[in-house]
Design a protein around this motif. Structure first.
Motif, PDB file in Angstrom:
ATOM      1  N   GLU A  23       0.864  -0.753   0.059  1.00 30.21           N
ATOM      2  CA  GLU A  23       0.012   0.155  -0.004  1.00 30.21           C
ATOM      3  C   GLU A  23       0.642   1.410   0.199  1.00 30.21           C
ATOM      4  O   GLU A  23       0.572   2.272  -0.217  1.00 30.21           O
ATOM      5  N   PRO A  54     -15.546  -6.711  10.449  1.00 30.63           N
ATOM      6  CA  PRO A  54     -14.257  -7.607  10.961  1.00 30.63           C
ATOM      7  C   PRO A  54     -14.781  -8.662  11.955  1.00 30.63           C
ATOM      8  O   PRO A  54     -15.805  -8.531  12.427  1.00 30.63           O
ATOM      9  N   TRP A  79      -5.739  -7.942   6.561  1.00 31.81           N
ATOM     10  CA  TRP A  79      -6.133  -6.699   5.499  1.00 31.81           C
ATOM     11  C   TRP A  79      -7.533  -6.531   5.960  1.00 31.81           C
ATOM     12  O   TRP A  79      -8.334  -7.119   6.136  1.00 31.81           O
ATOM     13  N   ALA A  80      -7.611  -5.410   5.302  1.00 26.38           N
ATOM     14  CA  ALA A  80      -9.052  -4.438   4.594  1.00 26.38           C
ATOM     15  C   ALA A  80     -10.308  -5.422   4.869  1.00 26.38           C
ATOM     16  O   ALA A  80     -11.251  -5.712   5.330  1.00 26.38           O
ATOM     17  N   PHE A  81      -9.611  -6.680   4.037  1.00 26.23           N
ATOM     18  CA  PHE A  81     -10.966  -7.249   3.400  1.00 26.23           C
ATOM     19  C   PHE A  81     -11.094  -8.989   3.472  1.00 26.23           C
ATOM     20  O   PHE A  81     -11.178  -9.587   2.610  1.00 26.23           O
TER      21      PHE A  81
END
Length: 489
Positions: A120, A310, A413-415
């Motif tokens: 990122e 999450p 991670w975010a997803f």
């Protein structure tokens, strides 16, 4: 001072001319009074200095000691609260799960988190997204895919999707897969979001592949050598999913399926007919003729957790039921009912969305009358969606199955979420007729998957093991690794 007093006592000899006549000569004169006052002031000043010096030289008086604190009264008369059962269980859970925490934190989460952070920071992910997405609002996606699973033929593919195709909230997607001249797959799907989190959709799957596995049916399915076969499959589906609260939803599906089997070996493993000839094992029902089948299924899912969030604690209860019929090449029309359910309890006992949970499953296939069921319609225990994910799809099947799985899940991670799992399960005969605890198997491993199940071609990673039954010592019987984009259109 003495001189002043003597002056007062002596007669005045220096009376002034302006004194009034007849003044009393015994009254002291003005000068004598002034001298007296001056002497008195001097003496007073000297006394003050002496007192001040005395005060400075005198020791300071001790201050009184602070009284001791008063004991707090016991207003309620109840005994002091110690550690209760909840505190003990919480610390017990933390101690028992500390190896999971160490592995997840220092072997998985931190290295993966560091890698993703670096990607990122250097905008690699942003560049990839912009490279594979097109259109004014990035509504078109076109990207390559791959899938590798140990013991199967690897494949590559191309995935494309278009959001708001023709009208708002309409999503269309295609996925083509190539794994060789005998490994071809194509899927086209469309779904329309009719409300927040609620969809209606359709998909069409056409697939040919040469490397399907058949292990066996029942608790001793892996006694003999696994066999292989090829198949050509055509499957159109209509479906709907209605979310009514949190992650709870109501799903229904109408499906037609046509399967034609190909007797062929793969690698060093024999075909189904070759194994039957060598070992005398029975050929599974429906294999020689192929079949067509129709099904109508419904699932009611009650889930207290937040959709797309999450990992978090909560509870889930899901029940499903379906009616099925098979024909086309079979001796007669076969009919059966599928039913069962699962329940999950999860708690974020470690904090930071590190969730420990337990899931219990039970699934059954109940033939109606004298009907039989094609072997590919039985309960499947292997594969990523099975109760024994350490086995490959096709290794173990049965008319009923039961399992208990503990899992530890956390975000990486975010997803993406990771999950460590450990459980026990197996397949059995009709209505668990041959169930025995000694016939259960163990499975354990690691899985990484997207947080959003609605993604059409989700990335998946599974590294798992499975064992023989308790009766046979739970020796490792299967190793499975899968990585890539699993076709979930």
């Amino acid at each position: 001072m003495l001189a002043a007093l003597l002056a007062l006592a002596a007669p005045a000899s220096d009376a002034r001319a302006d004194d009034p006549p007849g003044a009393d000569e015994s009254v002291p004169s003005e000068r004598a009074l002034e001298a007296l006052v001056t002497e008195a002031d001097r003496d007073a000043s000297g006394d003050d200095d002496d007192e001040s010096a005395a005060d400075e030289s005198a020791p300071e008086a001790p201050r009184p000691a602070r009284p001791p604190d008063r004991a707090v009264p016991d207003y309620d008369g109840l005994p002091e609260r110690g550690d209760d059962a909840g505190d003990v269980l919480l610390w017990t859970a933390r101690v028992l799960t500390s190896p999971l925490y160490l592995v997840s934190e220092f072997v998985l989460r931190r290295p993966i988190g560091w890698a993703l952070t670096e990607l990122e920071r250097h905008k690699v992910i942003e560049h990839l997204v912009s490279f594979f997405r097109f259109g004014p609002n990035n509504e078109i996606t076109l990207m390559p895919t791959f899938l590798y699973e140990f013991g199967f033929q690897p494949s590559i593919g191309i995935y494309g999707s278009w959001d708001d195709f023709l009208f708002d909230h309409n999503h269309i997607s295609i996925h083509g897969v190539y794994g060789g001249d005998d490994w071809l797959s194509g899927t086209i799907a469309e779904r329309v979001e009719v409300a927040d989190g609620s969809y209606i959709g359709a998909r069409l799957l056409a697939r040919e592949r040469p490397d399907y596995v058949f292990g066996g049916i029942g608790p001793d399915a892996t006694d003999g050598q696994r066999a292989r076969y090829g198949a050509v499959r055509l499957e159109p589906v209509l479906w709907s999913s209605v979310r009514y609260w949190q992650s709870s939803d109501l799903q229904w599906e109408l499906r037609y399926r046509s399967i034609e089997f190909q007797d062929r070996s793969w690698g060093d493993e024999p075909s189904v007919l070759e194994r039957a000839m060598e070992t005398g094992q029975e050929v599974p029902y429906g294999y020689l003729t192929g079949y067509e089948a129709v099904a109508a299924e419904i699932t009611v899912d009650v889930d207290t957790r937040t959709p797309g969030a999450p990992p978090e604690g909560g509870a889930r209860l899901a029940v499903h039921a379906g009616v099925h019929g098979a024909f086309g090449g079979l001796p007669e029309l076969d009919r059966w009912v599928s039913w069962g359910g699962s329940g999950t309890l999860a708690a974020d006992v470690l904090g930071g969305h590190r969730v420990i949970g337990i899931t219990a499953d039970a699934h059954l296939i109940s033939p109606l009358g004298d009907s039989n069921v094609p072997f590919t319609e039985l309960v499947e225990l292997g594969g990523s969606r099975g109760l024994l994910p350490g086995y490959r799809a096709g290794d173990i099947q049965g008319f009923s199955a039961v399992g208990l799985l503990t899992h530890y899940q956390w975000p990486i991670w975010a997803f993406l979420d990771a999950r460590l799992y450990f459980g026990t399960a197996n397949a059995f005969g009709r209505h668990f007729e041959d169930f025995d605890v000694e016939l259960l198997r163990l499975t354990f491993g690691l899985e990484i998957a997207p947080r959003f199940p609605v993604i059409d071609a989700p990335f998946t990673f599974n590294f798992g093991f499975a064992t023989e039954t308790f009766e046979r010592g739970t020796d490792i019987d299967s190793f499975r690794i899968e990585i890539g984009a699993r076709d979930a259109l």
